[in-house]
Motif scaffolding. Structure first.
Motif, PDB file in Angstrom:
ATOM      1  N   GLY A   1      61.333  72.658  25.939  1.00  0.00           N
ATOM      2  CA  GLY A   1      62.096  73.430  25.042  1.00  0.00           C
ATOM      3  C   GLY A   1      62.557  72.784  23.887  1.00  0.00           C
ATOM      4  N   TYR A   2      63.762  72.790  23.663  1.00  0.00           N
ATOM      5  CA  TYR A   2      64.641  72.327  22.448  1.00  0.00           C
ATOM      6  C   TYR A   2      64.597  70.740  22.543  1.00  0.00           C
ATOM      7  N   ASP A   3      64.530  70.496  23.631  1.00  0.00           N
ATOM      8  CA  ASP A   3      65.008  68.830  23.907  1.00  0.00           C
ATOM      9  C   ASP A   3      64.019  68.046  24.200  1.00  0.00           C
ATOM     10  N   SER A   4      63.864  66.542  23.816  1.00  0.00           N
ATOM     11  CA  SER A   4      62.695  65.778  24.255  1.00  0.00           C
ATOM     12  C   SER A   4      63.528  64.369  24.572  1.00  0.00           C
ATOM     13  N   PHE A   5      62.485  63.580  25.407  1.00  0.00           N
ATOM     14  CA  PHE A   5      62.858  62.455  25.558  1.00  0.00           C
ATOM     15  C   PHE A   5      61.775  61.416  25.829  1.00  0.00           C
ATOM     16  N   THR A   6      61.723  60.152  25.873  1.00  0.00           N
ATOM     17  CA  THR A   6      60.703  59.301  25.872  1.00  0.00           C
ATOM     18  C   THR A   6      60.712  58.489  27.036  1.00  0.00           C
ATOM     19  N   SER A   7      59.478  58.215  27.623  1.00  0.00           N
ATOM     20  CA  SER A   7      59.421  56.961  28.640  1.00  0.00           C
ATOM     21  C   SER A   7      58.274  56.283  28.272  1.00  0.00           C
ATOM     22  N   THR A   8      58.270  55.074  28.865  1.00  0.00           N
ATOM     23  CA  THR A   8      57.216  54.162  28.881  1.00  0.00           C
ATOM     24  C   THR A   8      56.797  53.565  30.203  1.00  0.00           C
ATOM     25  N   LYS A   9      55.297  53.620  30.288  1.00  0.00           N
ATOM     26  CA  LYS A   9      55.014  52.735  31.680  1.00  0.00           C
ATOM     27  C   LYS A   9      53.970  51.530  31.266  1.00  0.00           C
ATOM     28  N   TYR A  10      53.976  50.581  32.090  1.00  0.00           N
ATOM     29  CA  TYR A  10      52.833  49.698  32.032  1.00  0.00           C
ATOM     30  C   TYR A  10      51.879  49.853  33.097  1.00  0.00           C
ATOM     31  N   GLU A  11      50.522  49.616  32.560  1.00  0.00           N
ATOM     32  CA  GLU A  11      49.521  49.962  33.810  1.00  0.00           C
ATOM     33  C   GLU A  11      48.384  48.800  33.487  1.00  0.00           C
ATOM     34  N   GLU A  12      47.736  48.428  34.460  1.00  0.00           N
ATOM     35  CA  GLU A  12      46.485  47.630  34.786  1.00  0.00           C
ATOM     36  C   GLU A  12      45.290  48.113  35.162  1.00  0.00           C
ATOM     37  N   GLY A  13      44.086  47.751  34.613  1.00  0.00           N
ATOM     38  CA  GLY A  13      43.178  48.655  35.147  1.00  0.00           C
ATOM     39  C   GLY A  13      42.133  47.913  35.965  1.00  0.00           C
ATOM     40  N   ALA A  14      42.435  46.527  36.168  1.00  0.00           N
ATOM     41  CA  ALA A  14      41.263  45.638  36.870  1.00  0.00           C
ATOM     42  C   ALA A  14      41.970  45.262  38.341  1.00  0.00           C
ATOM     43  N   THR A  15      42.858  45.983  38.731  1.00  0.00           N
ATOM     44  CA  THR A  15      43.462  45.637  39.871  1.00  0.00           C
ATOM     45  C   THR A  15      42.569  45.498  41.345  1.00  0.00           C
ATOM     46  N   TYR A  16      41.730  46.532  41.243  1.00  0.00           N
ATOM     47  CA  TYR A  16      40.949  46.749  42.360  1.00  0.00           C
ATOM     48  C   TYR A  16      39.654  45.646  42.217  1.00  0.00           C
ATOM     49  N   LEU A  17      39.249  45.548  41.055  1.00  0.00           N
ATOM     50  CA  LEU A  17      38.000  44.532  40.617  1.00  0.00           C
ATOM     51  C   LEU A  17      38.390  43.201  41.244  1.00  0.00           C
ATOM     52  N   LEU A  18      39.816  42.886  40.446  1.00  0.00           N
ATOM     53  CA  LEU A  18      40.154  41.440  40.892  1.00  0.00           C
ATOM     54  C   LEU A  18      40.423  41.256  42.265  1.00  0.00           C
ATOM     55  N   ALA A  19      40.803  42.166  42.973  1.00  0.00           N
ATOM     56  CA  ALA A  19      40.888  41.984  44.448  1.00  0.00           C
ATOM     57  C   ALA A  19      39.428  41.657  45.175  1.00  0.00           C
TER      58      ALA A  19
ATOM     59  N   MET B   1      45.153  37.206  32.882  1.00  0.00           N
ATOM     60  CA  MET B   1      45.885  37.360  31.782  1.00  0.00           C
ATOM     61  C   MET B   1      46.101  38.754  31.168  1.00  0.00           C
ATOM     62  N   PRO B   2      46.956  39.441  31.271  1.00  0.00           N
ATOM     63  CA  PRO B   2      47.044  40.673  30.781  1.00  0.00           C
ATOM     64  C   PRO B   2      46.889  40.585  29.052  1.00  0.00           C
TER      65      PRO B   2
ATOM     66  N   TRP C   1      47.623  47.816  29.644  1.00  0.00           N
ATOM     67  CA  TRP C   1      48.278  48.524  28.315  1.00  0.00           C
ATOM     68  C   TRP C   1      49.498  49.190  28.543  1.00  0.00           C
ATOM     69  N   ILE C   2      50.175  49.530  27.478  1.00  0.00           N
ATOM     70  CA  ILE C   2      51.565  50.331  27.747  1.00  0.00           C
ATOM     71  C   ILE C   2      51.483  51.655  26.958  1.00  0.00           C
ATOM     72  N   VAL C   3      51.907  52.682  27.844  1.00  0.00           N
ATOM     73  CA  VAL C   3      51.695  53.862  27.504  1.00  0.00           C
ATOM     74  C   VAL C   3      53.377  54.545  27.081  1.00  0.00           C
ATOM     75  N   HIS C   4      53.535  54.934  25.704  1.00  0.00           N
ATOM     76  CA  HIS C   4      54.810  55.417  25.574  1.00  0.00           C
ATOM     77  C   HIS C   4      54.584  57.056  25.388  1.00  0.00           C
ATOM     78  N   MET C   5      55.442  57.610  26.127  1.00  0.00           N
ATOM     79  CA  MET C   5      55.367  59.269  26.219  1.00  0.00           C
ATOM     80  C   MET C   5      56.478  59.814  25.564  1.00  0.00           C
ATOM     81  N   ILE C   6      56.223  60.942  24.947  1.00  0.00           N
ATOM     82  CA  ILE C   6      57.355  62.082  24.681  1.00  0.00           C
ATOM     83  C   ILE C   6      57.168  63.137  25.536  1.00  0.00           C
ATOM     84  N   HIS C   7      58.350  63.390  26.144  1.00  0.00           N
ATOM     85  CA  HIS C   7      58.393  64.689  26.701  1.00  0.00           C
ATOM     86  C   HIS C   7      59.024  65.746  26.416  1.00  0.00           C
TER      87      HIS C   7
END
Length: 246
Positions: free
Chosen positions: A19-37, A49-50, A10-16
């Motif tokens: 105070g008055y100001d804000s910015f966005t950031s995005t991160k990519y995550e995988e949940g099955a890394t341990y299982l696949l190992a 296949m993500p 999944w991809i998470v898009h965040m709004i930080h």
């Protein structure tokens, strides 16, 4: 054994807001890394296949799917398969990916669906597998809408019947939720909770099928589950069952 494991990304898009100001950031995550190992350590050849790659890389022919002994779908909804980029953006006609999976299982391939917010029916019914051809293939009957059962206090599945997949595991660790499912009459319900099927196995045509109603990773897959001494053996045995069960 060779499998195609699809989803658990999944991809998470965040709004930080500060105070008055804000910015966005995005991160990519995988949940099955341990299982696949864990699976690879058990001599299972995993092609991962993500979820976002399905729309451009999922096999387009039965022959491509038959390169694998089994397919695992985990936390990726039906729309991802049915609305691939060439169809959604260029209006091209393509083979129905889920119909290919159905044919693949009918001719001897294995299929496991793992629970989550975007499998079975999922959050707000958005996974929507009940309204696809895979409802015929899976060994469980799904609800009509949102099928999540959130269990913030945790629950431990109990063994419903004697079977090699659930023998000698002792008491199960607690999980934090699951998709509400009912085992079909011809299937075998191996784990349950409060009348709901947690692990079910069955057949479709020549192929073996399985449905695990909870998650293989957080959040429903609790740290207690992830650190369980039988975690690796349980998943590897379940996946090998898809190929080797009579």
């Amino acid at each position: 054994m060779k499998i195609l494991f699809v989803g658990e990304s999944w991809i998470v898009h965040m709004i930080h807001t500060k105070g008055y100001d804000s910015f966005t950031s995005t991160k990519y995550e995988e949940g099955a890394t341990y299982l696949l190992a864990c699976l690879r350590e058990q001599d299972i050849d995993v092609t991962y296949m993500p979820a976002h790659e399905v729309q451009v890389r999922f096999p387009q022919t039965l022959e491509e799917l038959q390169a694998y002994d089994a397919i695992v779908l985990s936390d990726v909804g039906a729309n991802t398969f049915l609305l691939q980029n060439p169809t959604f953006y260029q209006f091209q006609m393509l083979p129905n990916a889920l119909e290919l999976v159905k044919q693949y299982v009918s001719e001897g391939g294995g299929l496991l669906m793992v629970g989550g917010y975007l499998t079975f029916m999922g959050i707000e019914g958005k996974a929507n597998y009940k309204n696809t051809c895979l409802s015929e293939v899976l060994p469980v009957t799904m609800m009509d809408n949102d099928d999540r059962v959130e269990m913030p206090s945790g629950f431990s599945p109990v063994v419903s019947r004697t079977h090699p997949l659930v023998e000698n595991l002792g008491e199960w660790p607690r999980l934090l939720g699951y998709n509400k499912l009912t085992a079909k009459s011809e299937a075998e319900e191996l784990l349950s909770h409060g009348g709901d099927a947690i692990l079910t196995v069955g057949k479709y045509g020549k192929g073996n099928t399985a449905a695990f109603a909870s998650d293989c990773s957080p959040h429903w897959g609790s740290p207690e589950f992830m650190n369980w001494k039988h975690y690796s053996d349980f998943w590897s045995n379940l996946i090998k069952y898809l190929k080797y069960a009579a």
